[in-house]
Write a protein that holds these residues in place. Structure first.
Motif, mmCIF file in Angstrom:
data_model
loop_
_atom_site.group_PDB
_atom_site.id
_atom_site.type_symbol
_atom_site.label_atom_id
_atom_site.label_comp_id
_atom_site.label_asym_id
_atom_site.label_seq_id
_atom_site.Cartn_x
_atom_site.Cartn_y
_atom_site.Cartn_z
ATOM 1 N N ASP A 23 33.957 -12.648 66.281
ATOM 2 C CA ASP A 23 32.920 -12.161 65.372
ATOM 3 C C ASP A 23 32.612 -10.752 65.852
ATOM 4 O OD1 ASP A 23 30.589 -11.568 63.987
ATOM 5 O OD2 ASP A 23 29.691 -13.543 64.287
ATOM 6 N N ALA A 24 33.105 -9.757 65.115
ATOM 7 C CA ALA A 24 32.988 -8.377 65.596
ATOM 8 C C ALA A 24 32.987 -7.424 64.414
ATOM 9 C CB ALA A 24 34.165 -8.051 66.520
ATOM 10 N N GLY A 25 32.237 -6.323 64.559
ATOM 11 C CA GLY A 25 32.120 -5.352 63.471
ATOM 12 C C GLY A 25 32.393 -3.942 63.947
ATOM 13 N N ALA A 26 32.010 -3.004 63.102
ATOM 14 C CA ALA A 26 32.147 -1.589 63.434
ATOM 15 C C ALA A 26 30.995 -0.866 62.745
ATOM 16 C CB ALA A 26 33.495 -1.065 62.943
ATOM 17 N N GLN A 27 30.845 0.425 63.066
ATOM 18 C CA GLN A 27 29.762 1.200 62.456
ATOM 19 C C GLN A 27 30.292 2.507 61.908
ATOM 20 O OE1 GLN A 27 25.688 1.539 63.657
ATOM 21 N NE2 GLN A 27 26.305 0.951 65.730
ATOM 22 N N VAL A 28 29.799 2.878 60.734
ATOM 23 C CA VAL A 28 30.101 4.193 60.162
ATOM 24 C C VAL A 28 28.780 4.787 59.666
ATOM 25 C CG1 VAL A 28 31.239 5.398 58.253
ATOM 26 C CG2 VAL A 28 32.483 3.670 59.562
ATOM 27 N N ASN A 29 28.414 5.930 60.187
ATOM 28 C CA ASN A 29 27.135 6.569 59.853
ATOM 29 C C ASN A 29 25.960 5.612 60.023
ATOM 30 O OD1 ASN A 29 28.492 8.908 59.239
ATOM 31 N ND2 ASN A 29 28.528 8.526 57.037
ATOM 32 N N GLY A 30 26.095 4.702 60.968
ATOM 33 C CA GLY A 30 25.006 3.768 61.234
ATOM 34 C C GLY A 30 25.010 2.545 60.339
ATOM 35 N N TYR A 31 26.001 2.403 59.473
ATOM 36 C CA TYR A 31 26.130 1.198 58.627
ATOM 37 C C TYR A 31 27.116 0.241 59.282
ATOM 38 C CZ TYR A 31 23.348 3.422 55.092
ATOM 39 O OH TYR A 31 22.302 4.003 54.428
ATOM 40 N N ALA A 32 26.775 -1.044 59.233
ATOM 41 C CA ALA A 32 27.531 -2.047 59.987
ATOM 42 C C ALA A 32 28.501 -2.824 59.121
ATOM 43 C CB ALA A 32 26.553 -3.031 60.621
ATOM 44 N N SER A 33 29.546 -3.314 59.772
ATOM 45 C CA SER A 33 30.309 -4.435 59.221
ATOM 46 C C SER A 33 30.131 -5.595 60.187
ATOM 47 C CB SER A 33 31.787 -4.081 59.040
ATOM 48 O OG SER A 33 32.363 -3.655 60.258
ATOM 49 N N ASP A 34 30.388 -6.794 59.714
ATOM 50 C CA ASP A 34 30.139 -8.017 60.479
ATOM 51 C C ASP A 34 31.158 -9.044 59.987
ATOM 52 O OD1 ASP A 34 29.103 -10.283 61.713
ATOM 53 O OD2 ASP A 34 27.211 -10.283 60.600
ATOM 54 N N ILE A 35 32.209 -9.238 60.773
ATOM 55 C CA ILE A 35 33.359 -10.038 60.313
ATOM 56 C C ILE A 35 33.675 -11.115 61.349
ATOM 57 C CG2 ILE A 35 35.815 -9.950 59.673
ATOM 58 C CD1 ILE A 35 35.466 -6.973 59.062
ATOM 59 N N THR A 36 33.956 -12.311 60.864
ATOM 60 C CA THR A 36 34.413 -13.369 61.769
ATOM 61 C C THR A 36 35.720 -13.967 61.268
ATOM 62 O OG1 THR A 36 32.109 -13.963 62.169
ATOM 63 C CG2 THR A 36 33.770 -15.513 62.957
ATOM 64 N N ARG A 37 36.618 -14.203 62.196
ATOM 65 C CA ARG A 37 37.845 -14.946 61.903
ATOM 66 C C ARG A 37 38.086 -15.958 63.016
ATOM 67 N NH1 ARG A 37 37.006 -13.263 57.680
ATOM 68 N NH2 ARG A 37 38.392 -12.319 56.137
ATOM 69 N N SER A 38 38.770 -17.028 62.660
ATOM 70 C CA SER A 38 39.101 -18.090 63.619
ATOM 71 C C SER A 38 40.597 -18.335 63.526
ATOM 72 C CB SER A 38 38.358 -19.372 63.255
ATOM 73 O OG SER A 38 36.973 -19.124 63.142
ATOM 74 N N TYR A 39 41.232 -18.530 64.666
ATOM 75 C CA TYR A 39 42.688 -18.695 64.691
ATOM 76 C C TYR A 39 43.070 -19.899 65.547
ATOM 77 C CZ TYR A 39 42.471 -13.819 63.193
ATOM 78 O OH TYR A 39 42.178 -12.658 62.520
ATOM 79 N N ALA A 40 44.029 -20.661 65.027
ATOM 80 C CA ALA A 40 44.649 -21.718 65.840
ATOM 81 C C ALA A 40 45.871 -21.107 66.509
ATOM 82 C CB ALA A 40 45.075 -22.872 64.942
ATOM 83 N N PHE A 41 46.104 -21.486 67.785
ATOM 84 C CA PHE A 41 47.292 -20.948 68.448
ATOM 85 C C PHE A 41 48.548 -21.583 67.878
ATOM 86 C CE2 PHE A 41 50.373 -20.792 72.003
ATOM 87 C CZ PHE A 41 50.546 -19.416 71.996
ATOM 88 N N GLU A 42 48.450 -22.874 67.586
ATOM 89 C CA GLU A 42 49.594 -23.569 66.985
ATOM 90 C C GLU A 42 49.199 -24.124 65.632
ATOM 91 O OE1 GLU A 42 50.528 -26.427 69.980
ATOM 92 O OE2 GLU A 42 51.867 -25.029 71.031
#
Ligand code: GLY
Ligand code: MN
Ligand code: MN
Length: 438
Positions: free
Chosen positions: A244-263
């Motif tokens: 669950d990680a985002g980024a910022q541009v001009n102080g505006y956020a993104s908020d993204i989560t992904r889940s992965y199975a190894f197999e």
């Protein structure tokens, strides 16, 4: 000119129109918005990272300029008081020269004492918006963060301008680069710490630049909702990965989560695929006029279906909801407004007068709004094995659980899928999936 810069002038025009109307409603001539200053660390000569006042970065794309101030007067061009001290210890911010500067009146100052004389002559009718009441007092601003005024500004902030949407689109594009690098690092056997470094490097963000502490969780750690302690050692066995990680541009956020199975081909992999389908089906129901709370309630029904489908519990949907079983597996809200703050303001406000609607009793949720065109929200359903919550269930509820199946899932932790979307007249603009993140 890029889409962000291109839309900035109309953003400022919109903010000025909104602000003029709000100031008239509150019988004010204007507001002084303080960018803020870094908080000092107790008994130390160092400071915590500076986090700018969101009201300040709403007007100007400056996130790292403590002591700057904005004077917003009804009917006038905003004045930006820009602090440039003589300082050989620290880097002094250069004067901004980008096109956005045309929309403000830039006034440079070098000493904090000058601020007093830079205040408006009619300051008695100005309010101060900022974190430092002591500063407001020194500047002779008696009205500090009046709640009715903040409610009106916050309510108006819910509807994003195209500039704001483009900033968040770019924040999603950058975060997606990080998510792909993190997924690759997971598949290559990286530890949580190494995956985090891969994310930060791909997004060119430092740890203090990301809009919230990244959640980078392997295996059972992915069931800890706000897991931010990163293991330096990779686990013996790779089962699952939640980021669950985002980024910022001009102080505006993104908020993204992904889940992965190894197999592939196991319970967890199927759970991720099924959650992804449910998340996308919820997305198709977003349109103006829908109350966010109803989407959250619907997700509880879908979690009840999933519990039955994956044999984690058995019972009809309403029973699993009423006995608190869906909430034990899915204890957080479906999502929240996002913008200048990851959990943006006004999730409960129903009008500009500060009327709030709390979520129904027992429901954990950050948004009870009726959706309108231009709102930006997250949709982030999840399902986890959290033993403390399962243990708290009644005996009647526990009788409906399938302990063997729960044991099977426990080492994988949990799953969450999160996108950021703009509400349109006829559906959504998915800011996250526009960048080819499965
Ligand atoms: N990353 C915080 C949240 O999803 O709300
Ligand atoms: Mn998130
Ligand atoms: Mn979120």
């Amino acid at each position: 000119m890029d889409a962000i810069a291109q839309h900035y002038p109309e953003h400022i025009q919109t903010l000025r129109q909104r602000s003029d109307a709000i100031l008239a409603d509150h019988q004010l001539t204007g507001v002084v918005i303080d960018a803020g200053r870094a908080a000092g660390i107790f008994l130390d000569d160092m400071e915590y990272p500076f986090k700018v006042n969101p009201h300040f970065k709403h007007w100007v794309p400056l996130t790292d300029n403590p002591h700057c101030m904005l004077i917003i007067r009804a009917g006038a061009k905003p004045i930006l008081l820009y602090f440039r001290p003589v300082d050989f210890w620290h880097k002094v911010a250069p004067l901004p020269t980008d096109a956005w500067v045309d929309q403000v009146e830039l006034v440079e100052f070098a000493r904090l004492e000058q601020l007093l004389e830079l205040m408006p002559a009619d300051k008695a009718n100005f309010a101060y918006i900022g974190a430092h009441a002591d500063h407001a007092a020194k500047l002779g601003l008696a009205q500090v963060n009046p709640k009715p005024l903040l409610d009106a500004y916050h309510f108006s902030r819910s509807i994003k301008t195209q500039y704001e949407i483009e900033c968040m689109r770019e924040a999603n594009r950058i975060a997606v680069l990080g998510h792909k690098a993190a997924r690759d690092a997971f598949m290559a056997g990286g530890s949580e710490f190494e995956i985090q470094q891969a994310y930060l490097s791909a997004t060119a963000h430092g740890e203090n630049d990301v809009p919230y502490g990244n959640i980078v969780a392997l295996n059972q750690n992915s069931a800890i909702l706000h897991y931010t302690k990163l293991e330096r050692q990779a686990p013996q066995q790779r089962l699952s990965f939640l980021i669950d990680a985002g980024a910022q541009v001009n102080g505006y956020a993104s908020d993204i989560t992904r889940s992965y199975a190894f197999e592939q081909g196991n319970l967890y992999a199927d759970l991720v695929a099924t959650m992804d389908q449910h998340q996308q089906q919820i997305l198709t129901q977003i349109k103006p006029g829908v109350r966010y709370t109803d989407l959250h309630l619907e997700m509880h029904k879908r979690v009840a279906q999933m519990l039955n489908q994956f044999e984690l519990a058995q019972g009809d949907e309403q029973t699993l909801i009423d006995l608190g079983i869906t909430k034990a597996f899915y204890p957080h809200g479906l999502g929240h407004p996002i913008g200048l703050q990851v959990h943006d303001v006004a999730g409960f406000l129903q009008d500009a007068n500060g009327t709030e609607l709390a979520p129904p009793a027992g429901m954990t949720l950050r948004c009870t709004r009726v959706l309108e065109v231009g709102m930006v929200i997250t949709i982030e359903p999840g399902l986890y094995v959290i033993d403390s919550l399962l243990n708290d269930l009644s005996d009647e509820a526990k009788a409906l659980l399938n302990p063997q199946r729960i044991d099977e899932l426990r080492p994988y932790g949990g799953v969450r899928i999160e996108d950021d979307v703009v509400v349109l007249a006829d559906g959504i603009d998915n800011l996250t999936r526009g960048f080819d993140l499965a």
